[in-house]
Design a protein around this motif. Structure first.
Motif, PDB file in Angstrom:
ATOM      1  N   THR A 175      11.725   6.911 -41.411  1.00 21.05           N
ATOM      2  CA  THR A 175      11.139   5.949 -40.466  1.00 21.05           C
ATOM      3  C   THR A 175      12.232   5.085 -39.825  1.00 21.05           C
ATOM      4  OG1 THR A 175      10.888   3.962 -41.866  1.00 21.05           O
ATOM      5  CG2 THR A 175       9.214   5.667 -42.124  1.00 21.05           C
ATOM      6  N   ASP A 176      11.784   4.262 -38.876  1.00 23.88           N
ATOM      7  CA  ASP A 176      12.667   3.242 -38.314  1.00 23.88           C
ATOM      8  C   ASP A 176      12.220   1.848 -38.751  1.00 23.88           C
ATOM      9  OD1 ASP A 176      10.345   2.931 -36.835  1.00 23.88           O
ATOM     10  OD2 ASP A 176      11.291   3.119 -34.880  1.00 23.88           O
ATOM     11  N   PHE A 177      11.632   1.750 -39.951  1.00 27.18           N
ATOM     12  CA  PHE A 177      11.043   0.492 -40.411  1.00 27.18           C
ATOM     13  C   PHE A 177      12.056  -0.501 -40.980  1.00 27.18           C
ATOM     14  CE2 PHE A 177       6.649   2.569 -41.431  1.00 27.18           C
ATOM     15  CZ  PHE A 177       6.405   2.690 -40.080  1.00 27.18           C
ATOM     16  N   GLY A 178      13.288  -0.055 -41.213  1.00 26.37           N
ATOM     17  CA  GLY A 178      14.239  -0.953 -41.863  1.00 26.37           C
ATOM     18  C   GLY A 178      13.828  -1.256 -43.288  1.00 26.37           C
ATOM     19  N   ASP A 179      14.554  -2.204 -43.904  1.00 24.90           N
ATOM     20  CA  ASP A 179      14.262  -2.492 -45.310  1.00 24.90           C
ATOM     21  C   ASP A 179      13.980  -3.973 -45.559  1.00 24.90           C
ATOM     22  OD1 ASP A 179      16.775  -3.515 -44.940  1.00 24.90           O
ATOM     23  OD2 ASP A 179      17.756  -2.229 -46.402  1.00 24.90           O
ATOM     24  N   LYS A 180      13.773  -4.736 -44.489  1.00 25.37           N
ATOM     25  CA  LYS A 180      13.564  -6.175 -44.645  1.00 25.37           C
ATOM     26  C   LYS A 180      12.098  -6.484 -44.940  1.00 25.37           C
ATOM     27  CE  LYS A 180      13.560  -9.426 -41.476  1.00 25.37           C
ATOM     28  NZ  LYS A 180      13.163 -10.785 -41.406  1.00 25.37           N
ATOM     29  N   SER A 181      11.201  -5.687 -44.392  1.00 28.52           N
ATOM     30  CA  SER A 181       9.774  -5.951 -44.552  1.00 28.52           C
ATOM     31  C   SER A 181       9.176  -5.090 -45.652  1.00 28.52           C
ATOM     32  CB  SER A 181       9.058  -5.713 -43.219  1.00 28.52           C
ATOM     33  OG  SER A 181       9.524  -6.633 -42.254  1.00 28.52           O
ATOM     34  N   ASN A 182       7.879  -5.200 -45.803  1.00 19.94           N
ATOM     35  CA  ASN A 182       7.170  -4.481 -46.861  1.00 19.94           C
ATOM     36  C   ASN A 182       6.576  -3.166 -46.372  1.00 19.94           C
ATOM     37  OD1 ASN A 182       5.395  -5.711 -45.135  1.00 19.94           O
ATOM     38  ND2 ASN A 182       3.925  -6.297 -46.726  1.00 19.94           N
ATOM     39  N   PHE A 183       6.953  -2.715 -45.173  1.00 16.87           N
ATOM     40  CA  PHE A 183       6.272  -1.575 -44.556  1.00 16.87           C
ATOM     41  C   PHE A 183       6.387  -0.293 -45.391  1.00 16.87           C
ATOM     42  CE2 PHE A 183       7.540  -3.940 -40.503  1.00 16.87           C
ATOM     43  CZ  PHE A 183       6.336  -4.617 -40.425  1.00 16.87           C
ATOM     44  N   VAL A 184       7.585   0.038 -45.807  1.00 18.52           N
ATOM     45  CA  VAL A 184       7.777   1.272 -46.562  1.00 18.52           C
ATOM     46  C   VAL A 184       7.118   1.171 -47.930  1.00 18.52           C
ATOM     47  CG1 VAL A 184       9.485   2.818 -47.580  1.00 18.52           C
ATOM     48  CG2 VAL A 184       9.903   1.812 -45.329  1.00 18.52           C
ATOM     49  N   GLY A 185       7.262   0.021 -48.566  1.00 18.61           N
ATOM     50  CA  GLY A 185       6.639  -0.180 -49.875  1.00 18.61           C
ATOM     51  C   GLY A 185       5.127  -0.015 -49.816  1.00 18.61           C
ATOM     52  N   VAL A 186       4.535  -0.553 -48.774  1.00 16.98           N
ATOM     53  CA  VAL A 186       3.083  -0.452 -48.628  1.00 16.98           C
ATOM     54  C   VAL A 186       2.659   1.004 -48.384  1.00 16.98           C
ATOM     55  CG1 VAL A 186       1.179  -1.047 -47.071  1.00 16.98           C
ATOM     56  CG2 VAL A 186       2.648  -2.848 -47.989  1.00 16.98           C
ATOM     57  N   MET A 187       3.415   1.738 -47.571  1.00 16.34           N
ATOM     58  CA  MET A 187       3.114   3.166 -47.388  1.00 16.34           C
ATOM     59  C   MET A 187       3.141   3.902 -48.736  1.00 16.34           C
ATOM     60  SD  MET A 187       5.090   4.420 -43.888  1.00 16.34           S
ATOM     61  CE  MET A 187       4.643   6.149 -44.150  1.00 16.34           C
ATOM     62  N   LYS A 188       4.113   3.547 -49.568  1.00 14.74           N
ATOM     63  CA  LYS A 188       4.204   4.210 -50.879  1.00 14.74           C
ATOM     64  C   LYS A 188       3.024   3.828 -51.774  1.00 14.74           C
ATOM     65  CE  LYS A 188       9.214   4.704 -50.764  1.00 14.74           C
ATOM     66  NZ  LYS A 188      10.512   4.236 -51.316  1.00 14.74           N
ATOM     67  N   GLY A 189       2.616   2.563 -51.694  1.00 11.41           N
ATOM     68  CA  GLY A 189       1.432   2.141 -52.449  1.00 11.41           C
ATOM     69  C   GLY A 189       0.209   2.952 -52.040  1.00 11.41           C
ATOM     70  N   VAL A 190       0.032   3.092 -50.734  1.00 10.57           N
ATOM     71  CA  VAL A 190      -1.106   3.866 -50.208  1.00 10.57           C
ATOM     72  C   VAL A 190      -1.064   5.307 -50.725  1.00 10.57           C
ATOM     73  CG1 VAL A 190      -2.045   4.880 -48.082  1.00 10.57           C
ATOM     74  CG2 VAL A 190      -1.453   2.443 -48.148  1.00 10.57           C
ATOM     75  N   ILE A 191       0.099   5.904 -50.706  1.00 16.81           N
ATOM     76  CA  ILE A 191       0.235   7.296 -51.177  1.00 16.81           C
ATOM     77  C   ILE A 191      -0.123   7.401 -52.661  1.00 16.81           C
ATOM     78  CG2 ILE A 191       1.921   9.127 -51.654  1.00 16.81           C
ATOM     79  CD1 ILE A 191       3.309   8.315 -48.980  1.00 16.81           C
ATOM     80  N   THR A 220      -1.219  -0.969 -34.904  1.00 15.29           N
ATOM     81  CA  THR A 220       0.231  -1.166 -34.951  1.00 15.29           C
ATOM     82  C   THR A 220       0.909  -0.528 -36.157  1.00 15.29           C
ATOM     83  OG1 THR A 220      -0.072  -3.247 -36.102  1.00 15.29           O
ATOM     84  CG2 THR A 220       0.064  -3.351 -33.697  1.00 15.29           C
ATOM     85  N   PHE A 221       0.160  -0.159 -37.194  1.00  9.31           N
ATOM     86  CA  PHE A 221       0.826   0.350 -38.387  1.00  9.31           C
ATOM     87  C   PHE A 221       0.079   1.584 -38.910  1.00  9.31           C
ATOM     88  CE2 PHE A 221       2.482  -0.891 -42.894  1.00  9.31           C
ATOM     89  CZ  PHE A 221       3.322   0.197 -42.872  1.00  9.31           C
ATOM     90  N   GLN A 222       0.211   2.661 -38.142  1.00 10.68           N
ATOM     91  CA  GLN A 222      -0.474   3.888 -38.531  1.00 10.68           C
ATOM     92  C   GLN A 222       0.313   4.648 -39.590  1.00 10.68           C
ATOM     93  OE1 GLN A 222      -1.921   5.782 -34.925  1.00 10.68           O
ATOM     94  NE2 GLN A 222      -3.281   4.038 -34.578  1.00 10.68           N
ATOM     95  N   GLY A 223       1.554   4.267 -39.817  1.00  9.74           N
ATOM     96  CA  GLY A 223       2.292   4.777 -40.976  1.00  9.74           C
ATOM     97  C   GLY A 223       1.508   4.529 -42.245  1.00  9.74           C
ATOM     98  N   ARG A 224       0.993   3.332 -42.352  1.00  7.26           N
ATOM     99  CA  ARG A 224       0.181   2.951 -43.519  1.00  7.26           C
ATOM    100  C   ARG A 224      -1.222   3.540 -43.456  1.00  7.26           C
ATOM    101  NH1 ARG A 224      -1.392  -3.134 -43.158  1.00  7.26           N
ATOM    102  NH2 ARG A 224      -2.751  -2.213 -41.581  1.00  7.26           N
ATOM    103  N   ASP A 225      -1.826   3.503 -42.270  1.00  6.37           N
ATOM    104  CA  ASP A 225      -3.268   3.752 -42.154  1.00  6.37           C
ATOM    105  C   ASP A 225      -3.613   5.223 -41.944  1.00  6.37           C
ATOM    106  OD1 ASP A 225      -3.362   0.974 -42.258  1.00  6.37           O
ATOM    107  OD2 ASP A 225      -3.399   0.766 -40.070  1.00  6.37           O
TER     108      ASP A 225
END
Lengths: 260, 260, 260
Positions: free
Chosen positions: B7-23, B124-129
């Motif tokens: 992804t291009d989400f960087g590592d400052k926010s919780n975006f990647v972590g939340v995607m992993k939680g969803v998985i 805005t966050f279909q990576g998660r959804d």
């Protein structure tokens, strides 16, 4: 049961890796997930927000370990909290409070039982010496009552609410994400209820924000806009540009919306 | 089946972590691997390149989830592709195309079945959804036909080919790695075939590149050189220094090689 | 058996992700942990220090893969070492030496058996082509004797010791952590034994360091102090500020302590 980690340790040092080593030594089966380790150094509020907007996406019974702990080594308590659906381990400085209150605390334990710590406890790295091993034992099935004594309250920090006075709504920047989007504390329905069918002028640090859009590609390049973001608050964004730079914004800055 | 994230989400926010939680909520056994989350923001081409040069090193049946998606929330399709050896999930903006065409598409699905999405889908966050839950269901064995309707084509982006005209070869910088090495689109055999036993002058942004070496320690400090890099293209490097800085290079800059 | 990775690859490229793909292709059960990938580019000494201060927190039989390898592609050996409690895989440039000597080497193998490498070996990315597959095979139970021939020694780098001469102690900055804390090579008991009940003046780059505290919150904002850090050496810190910035410090700078 996964263990999810949220810290301000950054990624340059071995701190997070060592915490994971400690956890796997106690529970070789532990599933480890990083929320982020780039919480702004010492920012309890930022960590609270990220935990609050992340935890519910994780599997039930996930153990969240939060180490944003400017008081490390002082008298602040170490907490283990069982909520309706999750476990939380962290310092008693408010960092757990938004998530814990939303999900509903069932048991709050002041962690004191050294049996579940590493043998040598440093004054500076209790993520390794206390929080990591405690989480690992919980993930192995140790009941949190065994970790210490039951207490009634955790330290709470106030969630910053929107202020509405006549024709003016004042909100604040809760968080700035990786892309420079500015997450406000304004919910979309609060905004729509306030604005109704009137025109409005919205400003941040003296610069205007335009319309409310549904998705990024509706916007024109160079024009800042509101969008309901993934944190379920209105965000201030620019298409493919950092709103943080555009507004020279920082967390806790005030957004002013006036009805005309 | 591992799930690899790009992804291009960087590592400052919780975006990647939340995607992993969803998985993990959908498939607690999922094995998660990060390719990188530091794709240049919105750069479909850079993400294509990194996916293309990574996928074949992963176990067969790995599911690649690519979220570099400047059109999120608009009408672009969501794809799930089964190739000869792998699965790919991502937006239909070309980002999957180099990897998918190399490995050979067997089934292309336009993902539409909301049964495999989160209940609330943000703009805005279909990576998660969308992308994360879809990948999780595929990793649990859901056949990709169930995700939506079969289509014939995915959007393709052109791979930039070397241009040779008489005594001049023109290449371009495909990618700049963590060390500042400049990965060109020039294959070693193409270079050797072109140059043969002649002398040559190679330049980038007005500065010269010297010899072709086999490994870094053959080079003299301060002198830029060509080397066949791990992406199996010629790279422009300096010993223990950033070629990116030296040449003030950026992706898509032109490398010119003239035979003398 | 977990595999722990320590490199200077950064997180912008796909290097670490590809190494993990290679490992999982050979051993789908491998448990992968990152120590850090932000070792200063090419700094064998920094990587040695981080490995040395991390390894013992990991489960027994963890396989440490260290790829800080400025000599990649040249004649330096590839090592696999079995110590009392762990395995170490890395280049023979000294990077493994502090950890290996502390834990006690039992078998040292010069890795040469191409059966355990990828088929195509590049000159520039042996982390992917040699180190990752070798570690994966060890994690699958391959005895390290099978990897190559037994040798007697590994390259050693000297640990920088404190120098005491009359009333002056000279130490050095071993490492600067994510927070800008300056980790010295001075042990607390060495310091206390040296200073005893006398007053002292401590300086770094011409600026003074004050008292020795037990935890951060004892200190006054703006005043630098010593604290026994989690690496079990004295660190130079400022409360919630970067000591690195304050002292304009870099690794190997000298700390001078004079008894009055």
């Amino acid at each position: 049961m996964p263990i999810a980690l949220l810290t301000d340790f950054g990624d340059k040092s071995n701190f997070v890796g060592v915490m994971k080593g400690v956890i796997l030594k106690i529970n070789p089966q532990a599933k480890l997930i990083d929320i982020t380790h780039k919480v702004r150094f010492g920012s309890i509020k930022q960590a609270s927000f990220l935990l609050y907007k992340s935890y519910s996406y994780f599997p039930k019974r996930t153990i969240f370990v939060v180490v944003v702990d400017p008081g490390v080594g002082s008298e602040r308590k170490v907490l283990a909290v069982e909520t309706k659906n999750y476990y939380f381990v962290g310092p008693d400085n408010g960092v757990l409070s938004w998530a814990v209150f939303e999900d509903g605390a069932e048991k709050i334990i002041e962690v004191k039982n050294k049996k579940y710590f590493l043998k040598n406890i440093s004054f500076t790295f209790q993520g390794r010496d206390i929080f990591a091993p405690v989480a690992a034992y919980v993930s192995r099935g140790v009941k949190i009552e065994k970790l210490g004594k039951r207490i009634k309250q955790i330290k709470k920090i106030d969630f910053p609410e929107v202020k509405i006075k006549k024709d003016t709504l004042k909100g604040e920047i809760l968080y700035i994400d990786s892309f420079g989007n500015l997450i406000t504390n304004i919910k979309k329905d609060v905004f729509l209820n306030f604005v109704k069918d009137k025109k409005f002028v919205a400003t941040l640090n003296g610069k205007k924000i335009g319309k409310l859009y549904n998705f990024y590609s509706q916007a024109e390049p160079g024009s800042p806009f509101f969008i309901e973001g993934s944190f379920s608050f209105l965000e201030i964004s620019l298409q493919l540009t950092s709103a943080k730079e555009y507004f020279k914004a920082k967390e806790e800055d005030t957004v002013i919306i006036k009805k005309l």
